[in-house]
Design an enzyme around this catalytic site. Structure first.
Site, mmCIF file in Angstrom:
data_model
loop_
_atom_site.group_PDB
_atom_site.id
_atom_site.type_symbol
_atom_site.label_atom_id
_atom_site.label_comp_id
_atom_site.label_asym_id
_atom_site.label_seq_id
_atom_site.Cartn_x
_atom_site.Cartn_y
_atom_site.Cartn_z
ATOM 1 N N LYS A 1 0.906 -1.296 -0.115
ATOM 2 C CA LYS A 1 -0.009 -0.023 0.027
ATOM 3 C C LYS A 1 0.890 1.189 0.022
ATOM 4 O O LYS A 1 0.448 2.189 -0.651
ATOM 5 C CB LYS A 1 -0.880 0.167 1.428
ATOM 6 C CG LYS A 1 -2.110 -1.051 1.125
ATOM 7 C CD LYS A 1 -3.071 -0.798 2.345
ATOM 8 C CE LYS A 1 -3.767 -1.928 2.560
ATOM 9 N NZ LYS A 1 -4.500 -1.978 4.074
ATOM 10 N N LYS B 1 -4.667 -12.408 -7.117
ATOM 11 C CA LYS B 1 -5.560 -12.585 -6.006
ATOM 12 C C LYS B 1 -6.735 -11.944 -6.424
ATOM 13 O O LYS B 1 -6.776 -10.709 -6.950
ATOM 14 C CB LYS B 1 -4.859 -11.990 -4.748
ATOM 15 C CG LYS B 1 -6.183 -11.910 -3.767
ATOM 16 C CD LYS B 1 -5.330 -11.338 -2.427
ATOM 17 C CE LYS B 1 -5.657 -10.003 -2.266
ATOM 18 N NZ LYS B 1 -5.644 -9.485 -0.684
ATOM 19 N N LYS C 1 -10.886 -6.183 -5.373
ATOM 20 C CA LYS C 1 -11.736 -5.231 -5.730
ATOM 21 C C LYS C 1 -10.846 -3.972 -6.496
ATOM 22 O O LYS C 1 -11.021 -3.545 -7.620
ATOM 23 C CB LYS C 1 -12.550 -4.419 -4.557
ATOM 24 C CG LYS C 1 -13.108 -3.429 -5.026
ATOM 25 C CD LYS C 1 -14.575 -3.712 -5.857
ATOM 26 C CE LYS C 1 -15.200 -2.377 -6.059
ATOM 27 N NZ LYS C 1 -16.446 -2.454 -7.017
HETATM 28 P P1 AMP Z 1 -11.005 -7.820 2.706
HETATM 29 O O1 AMP Z 1 -12.247 -7.161 1.738
HETATM 30 O O2 AMP Z 1 -9.676 -7.257 2.377
HETATM 31 O O3 AMP Z 1 -11.481 -6.943 4.002
HETATM 32 O O4 AMP Z 1 -10.861 -8.930 3.252
HETATM 33 C C1 AMP Z 1 -11.983 -9.801 3.716
HETATM 34 C C2 AMP Z 1 -11.704 -11.267 4.035
HETATM 35 O O5 AMP Z 1 -11.669 -12.010 2.779
HETATM 36 C C3 AMP Z 1 -10.157 -11.394 4.456
HETATM 37 O O6 AMP Z 1 -10.354 -12.674 5.479
HETATM 38 C C4 AMP Z 1 -9.377 -11.723 3.320
HETATM 39 O O7 AMP Z 1 -8.306 -12.814 3.711
HETATM 40 C C5 AMP Z 1 -10.507 -12.503 2.357
HETATM 41 N N1 AMP Z 1 -10.143 -12.427 0.916
HETATM 42 C C6 AMP Z 1 -9.934 -11.184 0.116
HETATM 43 N N2 AMP Z 1 -9.476 -11.616 -1.097
HETATM 44 C C7 AMP Z 1 -9.531 -13.080 -0.849
HETATM 45 C C8 AMP Z 1 -9.052 -13.901 -2.137
HETATM 46 N N3 AMP Z 1 -8.897 -13.644 -3.300
HETATM 47 N N4 AMP Z 1 -9.011 -15.241 -1.712
HETATM 48 C C9 AMP Z 1 -9.691 -15.497 -0.475
HETATM 49 N N5 AMP Z 1 -9.722 -14.817 0.616
HETATM 50 C C10 AMP Z 1 -9.708 -13.522 0.167
#
Ligand code: AMP
Ligand code: TRP
Length: 330
Positions: A111, A193, A196
């Site tokens: 970031k 990965k 968004k």
């Molecule tokens: P965030 O949107 O970054 O707050 O992520 C929310 C949850 O989703 C966290 O536990 C992340 O580790 C999981 N997560 C986000 N992107 C992925 C992905 N591409 N594959 C698996 N888990 C994900």
């Protein structure tokens, strides 16, 4: 009984990576453990945001989580900023957190590299995350793979607190991540990965038509130029991974056979996947639409969640203040 805590940022749509990596597991775990699930809007303000958008996305995330199956009768669902104890504990953890540990966090490096001026929020982000978890004495944190390093730091903070302020009996547990086989869902580009910020996602609430428009062009096994070329499912980064997540085991076996034997083309395989994705996700979309039409009900559920979270958080803060000698005025 081990306790569960996890959080998700309201920084955009809930996508199938979040769902498979984290939220689906939350829905299962709420039946087995005392569980707290938090929409972490204090974390979200460390990235670019506008107040109106943040407010809207916070409510949208609540709707998506409830529609996915989090049941307020089984777990506590709440918005982080409704429980100010989160920021208080984060401050109390600052003197227990080595800056070097913050600087070596991969997410911080990624970031901060993108920013001209790096603000303290993205550096201190994992301190708040440790506070989220430890406020509820959570032992298990169901997350995707990208959060494992942040949890290591939560354990360092718990250990440092215990060593310094609770040496005889550890006050905080050392929380462990709980990963699933779908801990890292690859995006539709087949490269990074699903995220968004990259724009390679399928939104959890998209219609079957929208999902098909995204699946149709998604990359597949590069060795399959023509339908008659035998494929290797393991080299199909997106579609095979999603089959294993959404399709029943006998269908996955059929996919493998038909790909290796060049009996199905990639479109045939995508159509079968699409059918199984729609079967699992359509009821979620319909529940979300119903909840969107009843905003007062969502508000009431969140208010109740915050009150239940706060009842626990208050006790932790009182104990921590006492242990740190911050209770002189009482
Ligand atoms: P965030 O949107 O970054 O707050 O992520 C929310 C949850 O989703 C966290 O536990 C992340 O580790 C999981 N997560 C986000 N992107 C992925 C992905 N591409 N594959 C698996 N888990 C994900
Ligand atoms: N950092 C997490 C993410 O980006 C979100 C989060 C904040 C979290 N606090 C948490 C996850 C506590 C688990 C536990 O996905």
């Amino acid at each position: 009984m081990p306790r569960i805590f996890s959080g998700i940022q309201p920084s955009g749509e809930l996508h199938i990576g979040n769902y498979l990596g984290a939220v689906k597991n939350w829905v299962a775990l709420q039946h087995e453990h005392p569980s707290f699930f938090c929409i972490v809007n204090y974390h979200a303000i460390t990235q670019a945001f506008t107040p109106a958008e943040l407010r809207r996305r916070t409510r949208e995330m609540a709707v998506s989580l409830l529609a996915s199956g989090l049941d307020p009768a089984r777990c506590v669902v709440f918005v982080q900023s409704e429980v100010p104890e989160h920021t208080e504990l984060a401050w109390l953890f600052n003197p227990l957190t080595p800056v070097g540990e913050l600087e070596r966090q991969v997410q911080y490096k990624e970031k901060s590299a993108k920013q001209e001026q790096v603000m303290a929020g993205i550096l201190n982000y994992p301190i708040l995350q440790a506070a989220d978890i430890l406020l509820y004495h959570a032992d298990i944190v169901p997350v995707g793979e990208d959060q494992v390093q942040h949890l290591e730091l939560s354990r360092v903070i718990a250990r440092n607190f215990n060593a310094r302020f609770s040496p005889d009996a550890p006050y905080f547990p050392e929380p462990q991540p709980r990963l699933t086989p779908t801990r890292r869902i690859v995006g539709l580009d087949g490269q990074a990965k699903m995220s968004k910020s990259i724009g390679n996602t399928i939104g959890l609430l998209e219609t079957p038509e929208q999902m098909w428009d995204k699946l149709r062009p998604a990359v597949t096994d590069p060795s399959r130029q023509r339908k008659s070329d035998p494929g290797e499912p393991e080299r199909c980064p997106v579609i095979y991974q999603l089959h294993r997540a959404f399709s029943p085991a006998p269908v996955v076996a059929e996919v493998e056979e038909n790909c290796r034997g060049a009996r199905w083309g990639c479109m045939d395989c995508k159509k079968v996947l699409h059918q199984h994705m729609a079967a699992e996700l359509t009821p979620i979309r319909e529940r979300a639409e119903a909840l969107q039409a009843r905003p007062a009900e969502v508000d009431a559920l969140l208010a109740d969640g915050a009150a239940r979270a706060r009842a626990v958080a208050k006790d932790t803060i009182a104990a921590v203040r006492g242990k740190m000698g911050l209770d002189a005025a009482h």
